[in-house]
Design a protein around this motif. Structure first.
Motif, PDB file in Angstrom:
ATOM      1  N   ALA A 231       0.837  -1.206   0.000  1.00  0.00           N
ATOM      2  CA  ALA A 231       0.000   0.000   0.000  1.00  0.00           C
ATOM      3  C   ALA A 231       0.872   1.256   0.000  1.00  0.00           C
ATOM      4  N   LEU A 232       1.925   1.257   0.803  1.00  0.00           N
ATOM      5  CA  LEU A 232       2.810   2.420   0.856  1.00  0.00           C
ATOM      6  C   LEU A 232       3.592   2.580  -0.447  1.00  0.00           C
ATOM      7  N   LYS A 233       4.003   1.471  -1.042  1.00  0.00           N
ATOM      8  CA  LYS A 233       4.693   1.535  -2.335  1.00  0.00           C
ATOM      9  C   LYS A 233       3.764   2.092  -3.409  1.00  0.00           C
ATOM     10  N   GLU A 234       2.480   1.707  -3.361  1.00  0.00           N
ATOM     11  CA  GLU A 234       1.512   2.221  -4.327  1.00  0.00           C
ATOM     12  C   GLU A 234       1.308   3.723  -4.168  1.00  0.00           C
ATOM     13  N   MET A 235       1.611   4.247  -2.974  1.00  0.00           N
ATOM     14  CA  MET A 235       1.563   5.692  -2.733  1.00  0.00           C
ATOM     15  C   MET A 235       2.867   6.360  -3.144  1.00  0.00           C
ATOM     16  N   ASN A 236       3.784   5.564  -3.700  1.00  0.00           N
ATOM     17  CA  ASN A 236       5.090   6.051  -4.155  1.00  0.00           C
ATOM     18  C   ASN A 236       5.978   6.503  -2.990  1.00  0.00           C
ATOM     19  N   MET A 237       5.817   5.866  -1.833  1.00  0.00           N
ATOM     20  CA  MET A 237       6.646   6.193  -0.686  1.00  0.00           C
ATOM     21  C   MET A 237       8.011   5.538  -0.865  1.00  0.00           C
ATOM     22  N   SER A 238       9.050   6.222  -0.428  1.00  0.00           N
ATOM     23  CA  SER A 238      10.409   5.689  -0.555  1.00  0.00           C
ATOM     24  C   SER A 238      10.603   4.503   0.403  1.00  0.00           C
ATOM     25  N   LEU A 239      11.558   3.649   0.070  1.00  0.00           N
ATOM     26  CA  LEU A 239      11.849   2.502   0.936  1.00  0.00           C
ATOM     27  C   LEU A 239      12.352   2.961   2.297  1.00  0.00           C
ATOM     28  N   ASP A 240      13.104   4.065   2.346  1.00  0.00           N
ATOM     29  CA  ASP A 240      13.567   4.588   3.636  1.00  0.00           C
ATOM     30  C   ASP A 240      12.384   4.991   4.506  1.00  0.00           C
TER      31      ASP A 240
END
Length: 132
Positions: free
Chosen positions: A56-65
């Motif tokens: 879900a966070l990746k789909e929001m384009n959040m960085s891995l950090d």
């Protein structure tokens, strides 16, 4: 689900490759799972929930950090169920999401400016075509 799943099974369920799962373990985004006979990873429902949160966070384009920082305190659901004070990590996650939203809003403004410039250039070229 009380059964344990292999890395290939969890990969199929979550659509994360085995390589990605191992990488997330290595960089600390995904806690290292238990192992069967000391070598084969065994995943449970808890890891599936965690990976759904990562997705879900990746789909929001959040960085891995930022994703790593988001999950550093572990599973909030576990903290709620055990009666631990979950408010500090929850507040931290809210701050991370607010900061991420601000970044997205800025990107949106930047994209809108680029779209406006592109439309103006297109109009300029279409006008040139019409004056021949």
């Amino acid at each position: 689900m009380n059964q344990f799943l292999s890395i290939s099974e969890i990969s199929e369920i979550t659509n994360f490759s085995s390589y990605t799962l191992r990488y997330y373990e290595k960089i600390g985004i995904l806690p290292k799972p238990e192992r069967m006979h000391g070598k084969d990873r065994k995943y449970s429902e808890k890891e599936i929930r965690h990976l759904k949160g990562i997705k879900a966070l990746k789909e929001m384009n959040m960085s891995l950090d930022d994703i790593k920082e988001f999950f550093i305190e572990g599973c909030l659901l576990d903290q709620v169920q055990s009666g631990e004070n979950f408010k500090p990590p929850l507040n931290k996650r809210i701050r991370i999401l607010e900061t991420h939203l601000q970044k997205l809003e800025q990107k949106k403004k930047d994209l809108e400016a680029m779209i406006k410039l592109t439309k103006a250039k297109l109009k300029e070229y279409e006008t040139l075509l019409g004056t021949e």
